[in-house]
Design a protein around this motif. Structure first.
Motif, short mmCIF file in Angstrom:
data_model
loop_
_atom_site.label_atom_id
_atom_site.label_comp_id
_atom_site.label_asym_id
_atom_site.label_seq_id
_atom_site.Cartn_x
_atom_site.Cartn_y
_atom_site.Cartn_z
N ALA A 76 51.54 47.45 40.08
CA ALA A 76 50.87 48.74 40.24
C ALA A 76 49.36 48.65 40.09
N GLU A 77 48.86 47.45 39.78
CA GLU A 77 47.43 47.32 39.49
C GLU A 77 46.57 47.26 40.75
N MET A 78 47.13 46.76 41.84
CA MET A 78 46.38 46.57 43.08
C MET A 78 47.16 47.16 44.24
N PRO A 79 46.49 47.60 45.31
CA PRO A 79 47.20 48.19 46.45
C PRO A 79 48.10 47.16 47.13
N PRO A 80 49.35 47.53 47.47
CA PRO A 80 50.27 46.59 48.13
C PRO A 80 49.71 46.00 49.42
N ALA A 81 48.90 46.81 50.14
CA ALA A 81 48.35 46.32 51.41
C ALA A 81 47.46 45.10 51.21
N LEU A 82 46.98 44.90 49.97
CA LEU A 82 46.13 43.75 49.69
C LEU A 82 46.89 42.45 49.93
N GLY A 83 48.23 42.49 49.84
CA GLY A 83 49.03 41.29 50.06
C GLY A 83 48.86 40.73 51.47
N TRP A 84 48.76 41.61 52.45
CA TRP A 84 48.61 41.15 53.83
C TRP A 84 47.21 40.60 54.11
N LEU A 85 46.29 40.86 53.19
CA LEU A 85 44.97 40.23 53.26
C LEU A 85 44.97 38.93 52.46
N ALA A 86 45.73 38.91 51.36
CA ALA A 86 45.75 37.74 50.48
C ALA A 86 46.30 36.50 51.18
N VAL A 87 47.33 36.69 52.03
CA VAL A 87 47.95 35.54 52.68
C VAL A 87 46.98 34.80 53.60
N PRO A 88 46.36 35.49 54.56
CA PRO A 88 45.39 34.76 55.41
C PRO A 88 44.20 34.24 54.63
N LEU A 89 43.81 34.92 53.55
CA LEU A 89 42.70 34.42 52.74
C LEU A 89 43.09 33.11 52.05
N LEU A 90 44.30 33.06 51.50
CA LEU A 90 44.78 31.81 50.89
C LEU A 90 44.80 30.69 51.92
N CYS A 91 45.25 31.02 53.13
CA CYS A 91 45.41 29.98 54.16
C CYS A 91 44.08 29.53 54.75
N ILE A 92 43.01 30.28 54.50
CA ILE A 92 41.68 29.77 54.85
C ILE A 92 41.44 28.45 54.13
N TYR A 93 41.89 28.39 52.88
CA TYR A 93 41.77 27.15 52.11
C TYR A 93 42.82 26.13 52.54
N LEU A 94 44.10 26.54 52.64
CA LEU A 94 45.17 25.59 52.95
C LEU A 94 44.96 24.91 54.30
N ALA A 95 44.34 25.62 55.24
CA ALA A 95 44.14 25.05 56.58
C ALA A 95 43.08 23.96 56.61
N ILE A 96 42.35 23.80 55.51
CA ILE A 96 41.37 22.72 55.45
C ILE A 96 42.05 21.36 55.62
N TYR A 97 43.28 21.25 55.13
CA TYR A 97 43.94 19.94 55.15
C TYR A 97 44.35 19.51 56.56
N PRO A 98 44.95 20.36 57.40
CA PRO A 98 45.13 19.96 58.80
C PRO A 98 43.81 19.68 59.50
N ALA A 99 42.77 20.44 59.16
CA ALA A 99 41.45 20.18 59.76
C ALA A 99 40.94 18.80 59.38
N LEU A 100 41.13 18.42 58.11
CA LEU A 100 40.71 17.09 57.67
C LEU A 100 41.45 15.99 58.43
N ALA A 101 42.76 16.20 58.66
CA ALA A 101 43.54 15.21 59.41
C ALA A 101 43.00 15.06 60.83
N ALA A 102 42.67 16.18 61.46
CA ALA A 102 42.14 16.15 62.83
C ALA A 102 40.78 15.46 62.88
N VAL A 103 39.91 15.79 61.93
CA VAL A 103 38.57 15.19 61.90
C VAL A 103 38.66 13.69 61.64
N ALA A 104 39.49 13.30 60.66
CA ALA A 104 39.60 11.88 60.32
C ALA A 104 40.12 11.08 61.51
N THR A 105 41.06 11.64 62.24
CA THR A 105 41.61 10.95 63.42
C THR A 105 40.52 10.69 64.45
#
Length: 527
Positions: A76-105
């Motif tokens: 109840a502390e934060m609006p539920p709609a924030l969840g649909w923003l939190a997922v893509p925000l988290l994946c901004i970081y997680l996607a760095i790893y596939p990007a690193l694989a592509a760059v290193a290749t």
């Protein structure tokens, strides 16, 4: 002007995620990976390779992790709609790893071409090098900043409940190398299509299909440790409502009893007992207990419930007390599993080591709390981590390895290598995991069973609870939103696997070997 390769990378990433549970459309994952490899090979700069790799990773990880958004609907502390923003925000970081694989290749290929005056590599060599770097970067995603490996790309190769699919390779290569194997298969498929090797394309498709759709295992061995695994169905919205505690206890009690005189090991899920069972807390912490504010009575009641010759393994919360504001109070908590004997005594306790950020603690609390952010579950104190994988000796019930909730997704970090257990118990509360979370959670538990050669028993509050044998086969399960019990004998452990003995050294070795072979092929094609 529309950046078509960028849009294609986004779309292919989304398609790749459809191979994960609950959809399980693994052919689409392989096709999407094949198409992305073909696209990525044409990148004209490291910046372009990084951008396309990041977009592919961001879209496939955002779709796969959509269940995280559901967690925001249970606070109840934060609006539920924030969840649909939190997922893509988290994946901004997680996607760095596939990007690193592509760059290193592309960086390694560029360096090789300049040093040896080589021609651009073929699709297979390119895919091999990309697969090697994907293994390394996905392994990094599993431990950097405490790690978040959910989900590995290789999850798409896990078959249905009664068959392991191509995940049968896990004992010899490990999860991260299985993800690299997805890249390799995609590269082979892309090369055969691009060069119009239709016979090889058909043969590869047939081999993959045969591996994924192999007949169910026929010989299913049984062990000699009798168990009762309970799923009480405690909806997440009722989890912390003290008015529901007695109703929940009555439900789980009825499912557990009768114990009788038979020896059995009873498994209850995480969050199964809302009572504090340790003595010595200030009385205010016992007020809302189902056992009348008496922890010793609560323990005896649990011991009597499971039977005279049995043991109970159940999720509990333990408090750490200290002085604050002039009174004795809880300053932290521990998410734990305790072993309770028929006399109502707590014999042993395991404390969760991999805690959920924003669920069990608030990172950078001093900064985020003033901004209005809070944990996604009730409570203001943070949980503290335990020492890591442990094995509990339960006497005639064998040796139990413990992994609470999402700890089970950390490949190579679920078993004490110095004291191998006979089985792994994975209690969880999946009620806040949405529709995609529980089947993905179970699938990753099956991957640990295959990797380690150990059966895994999952008891959850709302599903999916399951008994998984050492070959990744689901022997029995209870679906979501059901109250039920599974009785039987714990499947036997297999011999220690390569992965169980070497851990993540094994997939890193495969990454080195694949990279070396790819570079040798690239060099020999140019001399």
């Amino acid at each position: 002007m529309v950046d078509r390769p960028a849009i294609s990378s986004l779309v292919l990433g989304l398609v790749a995620a459809t191979g994960f549970p609950p959809l399980g459309l693994w052919p689409l994952t392989l096709l999407a990976v094949a198409a992305f490899i073909t696209l990525l090979q044409g990148a004209q700069s490291l910046r372009q390779a990084a951008w396309w790799g990041w977009l592919f990773g961001w879209s496939h990880l955002s779709l796969a992790n959509n269940w995280i958004a559901t967690a925001f609907t249970f606070q109840a502390e934060m609006p539920p709609a924030l969840g649909w923003l939190a997922v893509p925000l988290l994946c901004i970081y997680l996607a760095i790893y596939p990007a690193l694989a592509a760059v290193a290749t592309h960086a390694v290929i560029g360096a090789m071409m300049r040093r040896f005056q080589m021609n651009p590599p073929g699709l297979v060599s390119f895919a091999g090098l990309f697969a090697a770097f994907w293994i390394v970067t996905e392994w990094m995603r599993g431990w950097v900043f405490t790690g978040y490996p959910w989900p590995p790309l290789g999850l798409a190769l896990l078959g249905e409940f009664t068959r392991p699919g191509l995940a049968l390779l896990l004992p010899w290569i490990g999860t991260y190398a299985l993800s690299g194997f997805v890249i390799l298969l995609g590269g082979l498929f892309a090369a055969f299509v691009v060069y119009r090797h239709w016979a090889l394309t058909a043969a590869l498709s047939a081999i993959i299909a045969a591996g994924m759709l192999m007949p169910p295992w026929q010989e299913l061995q049984t062990g000699d440790v009798r168990f009762a695994l309970v799923q009480p169905y405690i909806p997440q919205e009722e989890m912390d409502d003290p008015r529901k505690f007695e109703e929940h206890f009555k439900r789980i009690s009825e499912l557990t009893a009768p114990g009788g005189d038979d020896e059995r090991l009873v498994f209850w899920p995480e969050s199964a007992v809302p009572d504090y069972l340790e003595d010595g807390y200030p009385q205010r912490y016992y007020v809302q207990m189902t056992a009348g504010a008496d922890p010793s009575f609560a323990r005896r009641r649990l011991g009597q419930l499971v039977g005279q010759n049995s043991l109970l393994l159940t999720g509990l919360v333990h408090l750490d007390l200290g002085e604050r504001g002039g009174r004795r109070t809880a300053i932290s908590a521990r998410n734990a599993v305790s072993v309770i004997n028929p006399a109502g005594e707590i014999e042993q306790t395991y404390v969760k080591a991999h805690l959920v950020p924003y669920g069990e603690y608030l990172p950078m609390r001093d900064i985020l709390e003033p901004l209005g952010l809070s944990r996604l579950v009730p409570g203001t104190i943070d949980y503290v981590e335990g020492p890591g994988p442990q094995t509990l000796d339960l006497g005639q019930f064998g040796k139990a390895g413990l992994q609470i909730c999402y700890e089970i997704v950390f490949s190579g970090d679920v078993v004490d290598p110095e004291n191998r257990p006979d089985y792994i118990f994975n209690p969880s509360n999946d009620g806040w995991f949405g529709a995609w979370g529980p089947p993905q959670h179970l699938a990753q538990a099956r991957m640990r069973a295959l990797e380690e050669g150990l059966p895994v028993l999952r008891a959850t509050t709302t599903g999916i609870s399951a008994v998984v044998d050492a070959r990744g086969v689901v022997r029995g399960h209870i679906g979501q939103d059901q109250a039920d019990r599974i009785d039987g004998y714990i499947p036997p452990a297999a011999k220690p696997t390569w992965f169980g003995q070497l851990g993540n050294i094994l997939p890193l070795f495969w990454a080195f070997l694949i990279a070396a072979l790819s570079l040798v092929v690239m060099y020999r094609r140019s001399v």
